[in-house]
Design a protein around this motif. Structure first.
Motif, mmCIF file in Angstrom:
data_model
loop_
_atom_site.group_PDB
_atom_site.id
_atom_site.type_symbol
_atom_site.label_atom_id
_atom_site.label_comp_id
_atom_site.label_asym_id
_atom_site.label_seq_id
_atom_site.Cartn_x
_atom_site.Cartn_y
_atom_site.Cartn_z
ATOM 1 N N VAL A 67 0.840 -1.198 0.000
ATOM 2 C CA VAL A 67 0.000 0.000 0.000
ATOM 3 C C VAL A 67 0.877 1.251 0.000
ATOM 4 O O VAL A 67 0.625 2.209 -0.757
ATOM 5 N N HIS A 110 -6.602 7.870 2.592
ATOM 6 C CA HIS A 110 -7.279 6.808 1.858
ATOM 7 C C HIS A 110 -8.291 6.077 2.736
ATOM 8 O O HIS A 110 -8.190 6.058 3.961
ATOM 9 N N PHE A 132 -10.231 2.335 3.247
ATOM 10 C CA PHE A 132 -9.976 0.929 2.973
ATOM 11 C C PHE A 132 -11.237 0.092 3.205
ATOM 12 O O PHE A 132 -11.922 0.250 4.217
ATOM 13 N N ILE A 179 -11.376 2.520 7.990
ATOM 14 C CA ILE A 179 -11.246 1.129 7.560
ATOM 15 C C ILE A 179 -12.564 0.396 7.791
ATOM 16 O O ILE A 179 -13.141 0.444 8.877
ATOM 17 N N VAL A 236 -9.109 1.822 -1.680
ATOM 18 C CA VAL A 236 -8.348 0.570 -1.643
ATOM 19 C C VAL A 236 -9.302 -0.570 -1.308
ATOM 20 O O VAL A 236 -10.031 -0.504 -0.308
#
Length: 561
Positions: free
Chosen positions: A310, A324, A326, A361, A383
């Motif tokens: 990553v 980001h 996830f 996440i 992601v």
């Protein structure tokens, strides 16, 4: 003595069948340990000296034509070998070109991995050094073939509930005394294959074939039963035919094992937990993490390598790690281990509490798997990581949704074997119109899309070798394992930095596996440097050149003197 020398000249194994008396009346082996009382003795402990024909039949020490003139005299090999003394390179050439050893050509013709496996196992049983030399020289081609999945001869220890109270004795039955690394599985949750019970032995055996360099390795399967009805009803199943032991019975057996391991092999033996189910994996790691040298590849190793991928991918997808979002498909030990490490790294970079970084996440498990597409549309992750062990779950619609939300979506299909991969490399590139950054846990050939060739990094074999190839040095720097939690981010950064511009142009977020030994040496050196800086190092004085020292600790499959 004369009869012994005659036996050696005749190529026989010399067996010392005379047990030596001890004060306690037991039988003493060559290490001076009281092994058994005379009334318990069934087969005496012996000393075996292989020479002559017997030596050429020993896969661990046979060097074939690479035995020197001096060695041929010393080991009574005259007449048993042709007169030529060959180099390693010549033996590899002979391996390819001569009648019995056209192995690599044959292997390349096989379409079924099982055929490749059998061919390599035949070589290992004839000449173990040559087996590892071939494996090292053709690592990208041969390492995806998982070694150790069929019972041909004892390659590890089986410990079951039947051995309760006797585990220390069982460990002493293994012929090698200087054990440094144990890979242990109970076979309950093998990604993509599920509960294999006693047949999970292929996992630790295969891992240690990959590690190679770690002298003194012992694969162990802990057989506590299986919940796999197919195996329980299989007349050829070799394990305990009962449901899995749980609760106190399970943990008592594990505690006896962990105690016996330290008692038999010392404080510095490393126990790697492999393919344990969630409910046991985290518990065992927490319980023994402060008393034993332990490591969980699925929780810690996988997480480190995924994070490295990553971090490397940020150069292609842009932004910083905390920017980001996830989305994980799979909330098992691999998925949760990766997620937690990413959250920790975000927290480290932003100084924010980990409770806050965890909000970036999301994890979806197998129960609401049909809602993955909806999750992608609602959460809009940058992601997407798969570790569920269920094939083809990254559908065309899912990949297209990822692409509509991101200019360059990062898609990591980590499950293996290939049949269980969430999607293939070809699917990821075609469905994203060449925009996806893709990495996998299974091997895929390069993909051509609109005139450009895309190569995908294989996380799984990087993970298998990166940490334990680094672990070759860990055995010389034991503090590396003790300080693993503190030093893991350093190893992750080191791996990410080794991705070259050329790798990036080809779509890779991992350096090519053919460079794994160089990669490992650099990682070990960087982690070691950090450990010395933090005052964690116990090997003093510090080697002047840590990279060269790391390389000197690596296994070299020499088949000459």
């Amino acid at each position: 003595m004369e009869s012994t020398l005659k036996a050696l000249r005749d190529g026989e194994s010399v067996l010392d069948l005379s047990p030596r008396s001890t004060v306690s009346g037991g039988v003493e082996d060559i290490y001076g340990e009281d092994r058994a009382t005379e009334d318990q003795l069934v087969i005496p402990w012996t000393v075996s000296v292989a020479s002559g024909y017997s030596l050429l039949r020993d896969p661990q020490y046979n060097k074939g034509l690479a035995f020197t003139e001096k060695e041929r005299d010393a080991h009574y090999l005259r007449g048993l070998l042709p007169p030529t003394v060959s180099t390693q390179q010549l033996q590899i050439y002979l391996l390819i070109s001569m009648r019995e050893k056209k192995l690599m050509n044959s292997i390349r013709q096989y379409q079924v991995p099982l055929q490749k496996y059998v061919a390599m196992m035949d070589l290992q049983e004839r000449n173990e050094r040559l087996f590892y030399k071939l494996l090292i020289d053709n690592v990208e081609e041969l390492l995806p073939v998982k070694y150790g999945s069929i019972f041909r001869r004892p390659q590890g220890l089986y410990i079951s509930l039947k051995e309760r109270g006797k585990i220390l004795e069982v460990l002493k039955n293994w012929p090698e005394r200087s054990i440094q690394v144990i890979v242990l599985t109970d076979g309950e949750w093998i990604l993509g294959l599920g509960d294999l019970g006693c047949q999970g032995m292929g996992i630790p055996v295969g891992k240690l074939a990959s590690y190679t360099a770690l002298g003194g390795c012992l694969p162990i399967t802990m057989d506590v039963g299986t919940n796999n009805e197919k195996l329980l009803n299989d007349e050829f199943y070799i394990g305990l035919r009962q449901k899995r032991a749980t609760g106190q019975e399970y943990y008592d057996l594990m505690h006896e094992f962990m105690t016996a391991v330290k008692q038999n092999y010392g404080e510095n033996v490393l126990v790697q937990f492999e393919d344990f189910a969630n409910h046991n994996a985290f518990e065992l790691l927490a319980k023994y993490g402060t008393t034993h040298l332990v490591f969980n590849d699925d929780i810690q190793g996988t997480a480190s390598v995924v994070l490295a991928g990553v971090v490397a991918a940020l150069k292609l997808i842009g932004g910083t790690l905390p920017e980001h979002t996830f989305l994980f498909l799979g909330a098992g030990e691999a998925g949760t281990g990766i997620a937690e490490l990413i959250a920790l790294e975000m927290s480290k970079q932003t100084k924010a509490p980990i409770e806050e970084t965890r909000k970036k996440i999301w994890l979806v498990d197998s129960k609401p798997v049909n809602s993955l597409l909806e999750a992608v549309k609602v959460i809009k992750p940058t992601v997407l990581i798969g570790s569920l062990g269920v094939g083809r779950t990254f559908t065309k619609e899912v990949v297209e949704a990822m692409t509509s939300n991101n200019d360059k979506p990062l898609i990591m299909a980590l499950s293996n074997p290939t049949s269980q991969s969430e999607c293939t490399a070809e699917e990821a590139y075609q469905w994203s119109e060449g925009r996806a950054i893709f990495a996998s846990g299974s091997p895929f050939d390069p993909v051509e899309y609109k005139g450009k060739v895309y190569a995908s990094g294989q996380h799984n074999i990087i993970s298998d070798s990166f940490l334990v190839n680094s672990g070759q040095q860990c055995l010389n720097f034991p503090w590396l394992w003790f300080g693993f939690s503190n030093l893991r981010s350093n190893s992750t950064e080191s791996l990410a930095k080794q991705v070259s511009e050329e790798n990036y142009k080809n779509g890779l977020i991992y350096p090519p596996f053919s460079n794994i030994r160089k990669i490992s040496a650099n990682i070990a050196a960087n982690v070691a440097a950090k450990a010395y800086k933090l005052g964690l190092a116990t090997r003093l004085p510090r080697p002047q050149n840590l990279v060269k020292y790391a390389e000197s600790c690596m296994y070299t499959a020499t088949i000459g003197e």
